[in-house]
Write a protein that holds these residues in place. Sequence first.
Motif, short mmCIF file in Angstrom:
data_model
loop_
_atom_site.label_atom_id
_atom_site.label_comp_id
_atom_site.label_asym_id
_atom_site.label_seq_id
_atom_site.Cartn_x
_atom_site.Cartn_y
_atom_site.Cartn_z
N GLN A 1 8.68 14.23 -6.30
CA GLN A 1 7.93 12.82 -6.31
C GLN A 1 8.36 12.11 -7.15
N SER B 1 0.01 -1.56 -9.81
CA SER B 1 -0.11 -0.44 -8.76
C SER B 1 -0.80 0.68 -9.54
N SER B 2 -1.80 1.22 -8.62
CA SER B 2 -2.61 2.23 -9.11
C SER B 2 -1.79 3.44 -9.19
N LYS B 3 -0.45 3.61 -8.77
CA LYS B 3 0.51 4.79 -8.71
C LYS B 3 1.14 4.77 -9.68
N PHE B 4 1.56 3.96 -10.49
CA PHE B 4 2.41 3.98 -11.43
C PHE B 4 2.10 2.95 -12.59
N ASP C 1 5.56 3.16 -4.67
CA ASP C 1 5.79 4.18 -5.44
C ASP C 1 6.94 3.78 -6.43
N ASP D 1 0.84 -1.28 -0.05
CA ASP D 1 0.08 -0.04 0.00
C ASP D 1 0.80 1.29 -0.10
N LYS D 2 2.21 1.33 0.29
CA LYS D 2 3.19 2.31 0.13
C LYS D 2 4.04 2.29 -1.12
#
Length: 501
Positions: free
Chosen positions: A409, A121-124, A90, A87-88
């Motif tokens: 980021q 992942s939804s983040k990348f 990136d 969940d963390k």
Amino acid sequence: MDINLTTQEISKISCDALIVSAARKSSASGVELSTSAAAVDTALAGLIAERSADGEFKGTAGELLTLHPSGKLAAKRVIVVGLGSQDKLDTQSVRRAISIAARHVQKTGAQKIAVAGGLASSKFSAAQETQAAIEGVLLGLYSFRAYQSKENGNNVNQVLFATPEENKAEFEQALQQAQALAEGTNFARSLINEPPNVLTPIELANRASAMAKEVGLECEIFEKEKIQELGMGGLLAVSKGSANPPRFIILRYRGGSEGDKGMALVGKGITFDTGGISIKPGAGMDTMKGDMGGAAAVLGAMQAIARIKPAINVTAFVPTCDNMPSGSAYVPGDIVRILNGKTIEIVNTDAEGRLILADALSLASQEGLSPILDLATLTGAMVVALGHSMTGFFSNDEQLTQSIISAGQAAGEKYWPMPLDEEYGEYIKSDIADIKQTGGREAGAVTAAKILENFVGTAKWAHLDIAGTSYVDSVKAYQEKGGTGVGVRTLAELALQLAKK
């Protein structure tokens, strides 16, 4: 180093070491395997899952599990690297983990390696994961051995990155961008790591010129006579005590429209800082070869920008000299006139960076460039405030503040906004000049920024104090001791973001 993409099946990639990844599940025990790790697990009859169930591998960030396929894969061995909690995740999780794994396999003799991802992942995106992995390998395998007579012949010399057959152009772009960003960072690291008897102001200018020619940047170098003609009193004052003459470097990248002046990058280029007449203590002074970390970051960023080719105009200004004590050195009590006409009362000659930056910022402002970003290993106060994990920065524009944080980021670099309130201006009032060079020990990083604010005119501006993040004094699992090249990727990412607006 030979770097390529491959669409081969994981089981058929021939290499000394195959690196795959897995994350620690956030809602349950066990690990979440990437698609590549799952393929390896299937080929090895569930060996990764078995080792995970036994508690041997938990997917913790940077954790390594080595497996020997015994002929079931074309790879001689497999390294499963943990990305940390699912969940963390990136792109920095990927970048750092792959860096750790690459360094590990190089130390254990691998020369041809392959890296395969595929953790959803939804983040990348998959391409962003690949870009981060490529950066991780190149940053992790960096070393500076130019002055060691014993050569290490066991370095990794070939890297393959496994990608799917579809959207190949997207992954090719990710490869090119990753190489530009990582190689720009490593260029900056090498400049910082060079000894000061080699990297003089003249040599820094020569290397900037050579790099500019290689990547197609315009380059102009001002020698002392031109610096005097322009009235760069800050740069002239600081360089007075040295036998090495100052230089002022200008690089221009023209990727935007002809009528757009574009953004400016300014880097502090003190190639060695003794403190001058206000001399530093001897302990740790050897690290002051890195006081040109801001200049290195700007030059590395310009190299990356020239290779990535964003649709924006970017101009870099690098004032460079060294700060030495001698009979001709500037002294406390002097009054120095900066290029824009403002005067500064000298209080401590070890606060020299703000003087040479003031000249460069003034020139950027006169050219009408905006935004202006300056990078400098400026104050010990910033190290006290934030340590070595985050770069503190100051800005006169909230939108620019958020853009820097966002670019950081994307680059895997952390930034923290600091105050620029009017009350801090009281600290730098002088009785005999426009500004006093330092405001004392209290709020030292803030008052240094308040001084610089006097030289940016109406431009949007940010000052990044990289004193705590430009250099690491010990080897880390993911990087070598020495210069970090912090700021290179952030500046390049910012140029990319601004070009899209």
